[in-house]
Design a protein around this motif. Structure first.
Motif, PDB file in Angstrom:
ATOM      1  N   ALA A 220    -111.005 -23.068 -39.034  1.00 22.00           N
ATOM      2  CA  ALA A 220    -113.181 -23.029 -38.153  1.00 22.00           C
ATOM      3  C   ALA A 220    -113.443 -21.868 -37.895  1.00 22.00           C
ATOM      4  O   ALA A 220    -114.519 -21.182 -38.738  1.00 22.00           O
ATOM      5  N   ARG A 221    -111.890 -20.888 -38.100  1.00 22.21           N
ATOM      6  CA  ARG A 221    -112.194 -19.304 -37.656  1.00 22.21           C
ATOM      7  C   ARG A 221    -112.252 -18.526 -38.769  1.00 22.21           C
ATOM      8  O   ARG A 221    -113.335 -17.807 -39.294  1.00 22.21           O
ATOM      9  N   SER A 222    -111.931 -18.842 -39.801  1.00 25.94           N
ATOM     10  CA  SER A 222    -112.058 -18.832 -41.674  1.00 25.94           C
ATOM     11  C   SER A 222    -113.739 -19.354 -41.700  1.00 25.94           C
ATOM     12  O   SER A 222    -113.825 -18.317 -42.242  1.00 25.94           O
ATOM     13  N   GLN A 223    -113.924 -19.960 -41.813  1.00 28.28           N
ATOM     14  CA  GLN A 223    -115.413 -20.676 -42.022  1.00 28.28           C
ATOM     15  C   GLN A 223    -116.217 -20.050 -41.682  1.00 28.28           C
ATOM     16  O   GLN A 223    -117.539 -18.480 -42.117  1.00 28.28           O
ATOM     17  N   GLU A 224    -116.058 -19.308 -40.355  1.00 27.48           N
ATOM     18  CA  GLU A 224    -116.912 -18.339 -39.298  1.00 27.48           C
ATOM     19  C   GLU A 224    -116.884 -17.106 -40.165  1.00 27.48           C
ATOM     20  O   GLU A 224    -118.288 -16.017 -40.447  1.00 27.48           O
ATOM     21  N   LEU A 225    -115.804 -16.600 -40.317  1.00 26.41           N
ATOM     22  CA  LEU A 225    -115.858 -15.423 -40.532  1.00 26.41           C
ATOM     23  C   LEU A 225    -116.193 -15.024 -42.388  1.00 26.41           C
ATOM     24  O   LEU A 225    -116.954 -13.969 -42.817  1.00 26.41           O
ATOM     25  N   MET A 226    -116.382 -16.256 -43.137  1.00 25.71           N
ATOM     26  CA  MET A 226    -116.998 -16.194 -44.091  1.00 25.71           C
ATOM     27  C   MET A 226    -118.183 -16.315 -44.701  1.00 25.71           C
ATOM     28  O   MET A 226    -119.049 -15.171 -45.541  1.00 25.71           O
ATOM     29  N   ARG A 227    -118.456 -17.059 -42.920  1.00 26.78           N
ATOM     30  CA  ARG A 227    -119.901 -17.147 -43.184  1.00 26.78           C
ATOM     31  C   ARG A 227    -120.885 -15.708 -42.289  1.00 26.78           C
ATOM     32  O   ARG A 227    -121.871 -15.090 -43.275  1.00 26.78           O
ATOM     33  N   GLN A 228    -119.927 -15.013 -42.083  1.00 29.83           N
ATOM     34  CA  GLN A 228    -120.481 -13.903 -41.751  1.00 29.83           C
ATOM     35  C   GLN A 228    -120.572 -12.961 -42.768  1.00 29.83           C
ATOM     36  O   GLN A 228    -121.896 -11.661 -42.777  1.00 29.83           O
ATOM     37  N   LEU A 229    -119.548 -13.366 -43.230  1.00 29.73           N
ATOM     38  CA  LEU A 229    -119.787 -12.356 -45.349  1.00 29.73           C
ATOM     39  C   LEU A 229    -120.437 -12.171 -45.940  1.00 29.73           C
ATOM     40  O   LEU A 229    -121.232 -11.558 -46.323  1.00 29.73           O
ATOM     41  N   VAL A 230    -121.110 -13.791 -45.652  1.00 23.81           N
ATOM     42  CA  VAL A 230    -122.073 -13.796 -46.931  1.00 23.81           C
ATOM     43  C   VAL A 230    -123.311 -13.513 -46.401  1.00 23.81           C
ATOM     44  O   VAL A 230    -124.511 -13.334 -47.361  1.00 23.81           O
ATOM     45  N   ASP A 231    -123.646 -13.499 -45.555  1.00 29.33           N
ATOM     46  CA  ASP A 231    -124.803 -12.995 -44.484  1.00 29.33           C
ATOM     47  C   ASP A 231    -125.178 -11.421 -44.899  1.00 29.33           C
ATOM     48  O   ASP A 231    -126.310 -10.833 -44.321  1.00 29.33           O
ATOM     49  N   LYS A 232    -123.331 -10.711 -44.667  1.00 29.15           N
ATOM     50  CA  LYS A 232    -124.024  -9.627 -44.610  1.00 29.15           C
ATOM     51  C   LYS A 232    -124.394  -9.301 -46.429  1.00 29.15           C
ATOM     52  O   LYS A 232    -124.854  -7.940 -46.671  1.00 29.15           O
ATOM     53  N   VAL A 233    -124.029  -9.659 -47.156  1.00 26.36           N
ATOM     54  CA  VAL A 233    -124.315  -9.382 -48.440  1.00 26.36           C
ATOM     55  C   VAL A 233    -125.380  -9.752 -48.361  1.00 26.36           C
ATOM     56  O   VAL A 233    -125.935  -9.151 -49.377  1.00 26.36           O
ATOM     57  N   ASP A 234    -126.103 -10.671 -47.693  1.00 26.22           N
ATOM     58  CA  ASP A 234    -127.650 -10.972 -48.080  1.00 26.22           C
ATOM     59  C   ASP A 234    -128.272 -10.254 -48.075  1.00 26.22           C
ATOM     60  O   ASP A 234    -129.072  -9.453 -48.483  1.00 26.22           O
ATOM     61  N   ASP A 235    -127.671  -9.908 -46.447  1.00 26.48           N
ATOM     62  CA  ASP A 235    -128.148  -8.372 -45.422  1.00 26.48           C
ATOM     63  C   ASP A 235    -128.505  -7.383 -46.456  1.00 26.48           C
ATOM     64  O   ASP A 235    -129.539  -6.836 -46.678  1.00 26.48           O
ATOM     65  N   SER A 236    -127.459  -6.823 -46.946  1.00 29.61           N
ATOM     66  CA  SER A 236    -127.096  -5.505 -48.275  1.00 29.61           C
ATOM     67  C   SER A 236    -127.786  -6.064 -49.312  1.00 29.61           C
ATOM     68  O   SER A 236    -128.513  -4.854 -49.836  1.00 29.61           O
ATOM     69  N   SER A 237    -127.919  -6.998 -49.832  1.00 25.67           N
ATOM     70  CA  SER A 237    -129.200  -7.154 -51.638  1.00 25.67           C
ATOM     71  C   SER A 237    -130.511  -7.259 -50.773  1.00 25.67           C
ATOM     72  O   SER A 237    -130.921  -7.507 -52.362  1.00 25.67           O
ATOM     73  N   LYS A 238    -131.383  -7.357 -49.513  1.00 24.95           N
ATOM     74  CA  LYS A 238    -132.084  -6.926 -49.426  1.00 24.95           C
ATOM     75  C   LYS A 238    -132.695  -5.979 -49.992  1.00 24.95           C
ATOM     76  O   LYS A 238    -132.551  -4.797 -49.715  1.00 24.95           O
TER      77      LYS A 238
END
Length: 645
Positions: free
Chosen positions: A627-645
């Protein structure tokens, strides 16, 4: 001779019902006893003929024939041996427990070479376990002897009169009872003969009259059909098939070891044990003094650690099968082997099935132990390359033997080798300690699972050290024994006491980092008892490791073995130490970061990563990690999305 009736004379008391029901542990053993008696009769005649005390035809074809007659429910065992006179029948049959074999051996002991099997004179009476009536027809080898017919229905009364047998030898006829009817089956009888009599020194033949009758009828039918069609019956169908004996009269163990080939040893192994994996190696036992013992012991190739937890060492007495795995003769740790041992000097009890307590038994056992140890030393010294190839299969035998037998340990301790988890090469304990003298004197690092503990092995390797593979269930007690025999030597698993491995770095700097790490991880993991240590590892890719003291882990392993883990809580617990590598970028970031929004998440993840390299996670722990691994990957994806905007 006139007909005679009388009562069987029991030497001690009326033990006839005991003989019939309780003397033998297995009912089918009557086959062994009656065939053995026939072989004895032939051995006696051979001996007398060699001494000029009996006249026999030129090149006699000695044999024992077992004939089944299912229609009349009869089994006959016939030999062409010494035979008996009426006086001998009275002496050896009517007087229970008066052994003719024992008397014969005493008389001819100075010149006896052929083995005489019988010891107690009770084997004949095993026939009554499966018979309603037993008959003897016998004719002595003596010139002018009168044939004798004897019968008994299993009570204490017998009948004896002149018989009709015209040829030297003896026939025992069993009128089988309901329990004995199963022995009228060819396959059943063949199996029993092959079990008990495979190596008796006289050819043994088996015939089933019902089978022979059926074959004759089939041949006659084919001949009749061929005649109707005007064809000739094929010659192969008109000539009876030459019968073959069921036994091998000269087993391989009787040959001189120098005359035996590797192929013969392997073929004997396949034939006797029905094992088509080639044995690793074998030991040919051949001793004449102070006792007579011959045999072959094989070290089998195991498919895995738990396959064939018990081997099969067959014990013979004068080529007569006695039992499998007789622990009084075969040392307990060698029962894992396969083999055959023939020892005429074994002190058997009256049923010829079990050993009596005797000093000779202990001497035989010690001899076998010594021969196995000598073979191992010879392989280690002269065939080191092959020895190392065998080691993965044979080391459980050797280590178990060292634990169970002090003398065996003394003989083989210099031949014990260990595989390096770092290089894959083999070394001895003295060589390992010599190489480690300058870095970790008297300390031996080892792994119980090279895959699970790969990260720890890498740390060992980076420090220039070596670790030994000790991966089987026999290893924990074995290394404890080695420690007790070598003062000062201490075995440490690679995940234990990492301070023994890691080089000290800046103490003041580490102290500050450790104080911060302890505060951060105790809070994140909600565990005030957590122990944390910060180190500077050479490999930056390693973030964290779990350390558990050798003493604590051994205690836990012992408790787990005895099913008492509940008394100690979950694995690890308060004895675990979390070792953090401050050179690792994740750890450095965590210790230097001023933000704590993801600190707890990262701390828990690093802790679980450390535990994964130490041991498998429990179900609940694994669920949390996923569960924690999935949460860390979700946060990583969110940061990638934010930086690409």
């Amino acid at each position: 001779m006139t007909q005679e009736k009388g009562s069987l004379s029991i030497n001690s008391e009326n033990i006839f019902p005991i003989i019939k029901k309780w003397l033998y542990s297995d009912q089918d053993i009557f086959i062994r006893e009656l065939i053995s008696n026939g072989v004895d009769a032939i051995a006696k005649l051979r001996k007398l003929a060699s001494l000029g005390e009996a006249t026999v035809e030129e090149n006699p074809e000695y044999r024992v024939d077992v004939v089944l007659n299912p229609e009349d429910k009869l089994i006959t065992i016939t030999d062409n041996g010494i035979g008996m006179t009426d006086e001998e029948v009275k002496k050896y049959i009517n007087q229970i427990a008066f052994s003719g074999a024992a008397e014969f051996m005493e008389k001819y002991k100075e010149s006896s070479e052929d083995p005489i099997i019988g010891h107690f004179g009770l084997g004949f009476y095993s026939a009554f376990m499966v018979s309603t009536l037993v008959e003897i027809d016998t004719l002595s080898h003596q010139q002018g002897a009168t044939p004798v017919h004897w019968s008994c229905d299993g009570g204490s009364e017998y009948s004896m009169e002149e018989g009709t047998r015209a040829e030297r030898g003896t026939t025992i006829t069993l009128h089988v009872n309901e329990d004995g009817e199963k022995y009228l089956n060819t396959w059943e009888m063949r199996t029993i003969i092959e079990k008990y009599c495979s190596f008796m020194p006289v050819p043994i033949y088996l015939t089933n009259l019902e089978d022979e009758k059926r074959k004759a009828e089939e041949a006659a039918k084919k001949a009749e059909e061929a005649a109707k069609e005007g064809k000739e019956t094929p010659p192969a169908e008109t000539v009876p098939e030459e019968p073959k004996p069921l036994n091998e009269v000269s087993p391989l163990w009787l040959k001189n070891p120098n005359d035996c080939t590797d192929d013969e040893y392997k073929e004997f192994y396949r034939k006797v044990f029905m094992d088509y994996k080639e044995p690793l190696f074998w030991i040919h036992l051949n001793m004449d003094y102070p006792f007579n013992l011959k045999g072959i012991l094989y070290f089998p190739k195991l498919g895995n650690e738990f396959e064939s937890a018990e081997g099969q060492v067959k014990l013979y007495c004068n080529q007569v099968f006695v039992a499998d795995n007789v622990k009084e003769i075969i040392p307990e740790f060698l029962l894992l082997l396969k083999g055959a041992i023939d020892c005429p000097d074994i002190p058997l009890n009256v049923s010829r099935s079990f050993l009596q307590n005797d000093k000779q038994v202990q001497k035989i056992s010690e001899y076998i132990t010594r021969k196995v140890a000598d073979k191992l030393k010879q392989l280690y010294t002269n065939e080191r390359e092959n020895y190392e190839k065998f080691w993965g299969d044979i080391h459980p035998f050797i280590k178990y033997g060292c634990l169970r037998n002090e003398k065996f340990l003394e003989r083989v301790q210099d031949s014990i080798i260990y595989k390096s988890a770092v290089t894959g090469a083999y070394t001895t304990l003295p060589d390992y300690l010599e190489a480690a003298k300058e870095t970790h004197e008297n300390k031996v690092f080892y792994t119980t699972d090279p895959r699970q503990q790969a990260q720890y092995i890498k740390v060992i390797k980076d420090q220039g050290f070596d670790a030994l593979e000790l991966t089987t269930t026999i290893d924990p007690p074995f290394i404890s024994m080695v420690e007790s025999k070598n003062e000062g030597v201490k075995f440490l698993r690679v995940d234990a006491d990492l301070n023994e491995i890691l080089k000290e770095s800046d103490a003041e700097e580490d102290k500050k980092a450790q104080e911060k790490a302890e505060k951060l991880f105790k809070k994140a993991l909600n565990n005030d008892k957590l122990k944390v240590r910060v180190e500077s590892l050479k490999d930056e890719s390693i973030s964290a490791m779990i350390e558990l003291s050798e003493q604590s882990r051994r205690m836990q392993d012992m408790m787990k073995m005895y099913g008492s883990m509940g008394m100690m809580g979950m694995p690890g617990g308060e004895d675990e130490i979390l070792v953090l590598n401050k050179k690792n970028p994740l750890v450095a970031h965590l210790l230097e970061s001023k933000k704590d929004d993801t600190a707890a998440l990262l701390a828990n993840q690093l802790y679980d990563l450390a535990r994964l390299s130490h041991r498998p996670l429990e179900a609940e722990e694994l669920n949390g990690f996923i569960a924690r691994s999935q949460e860390l990957m979700r946060q990583l994806v969110d940061k990638v999305d934010d930086s690409s905007k």
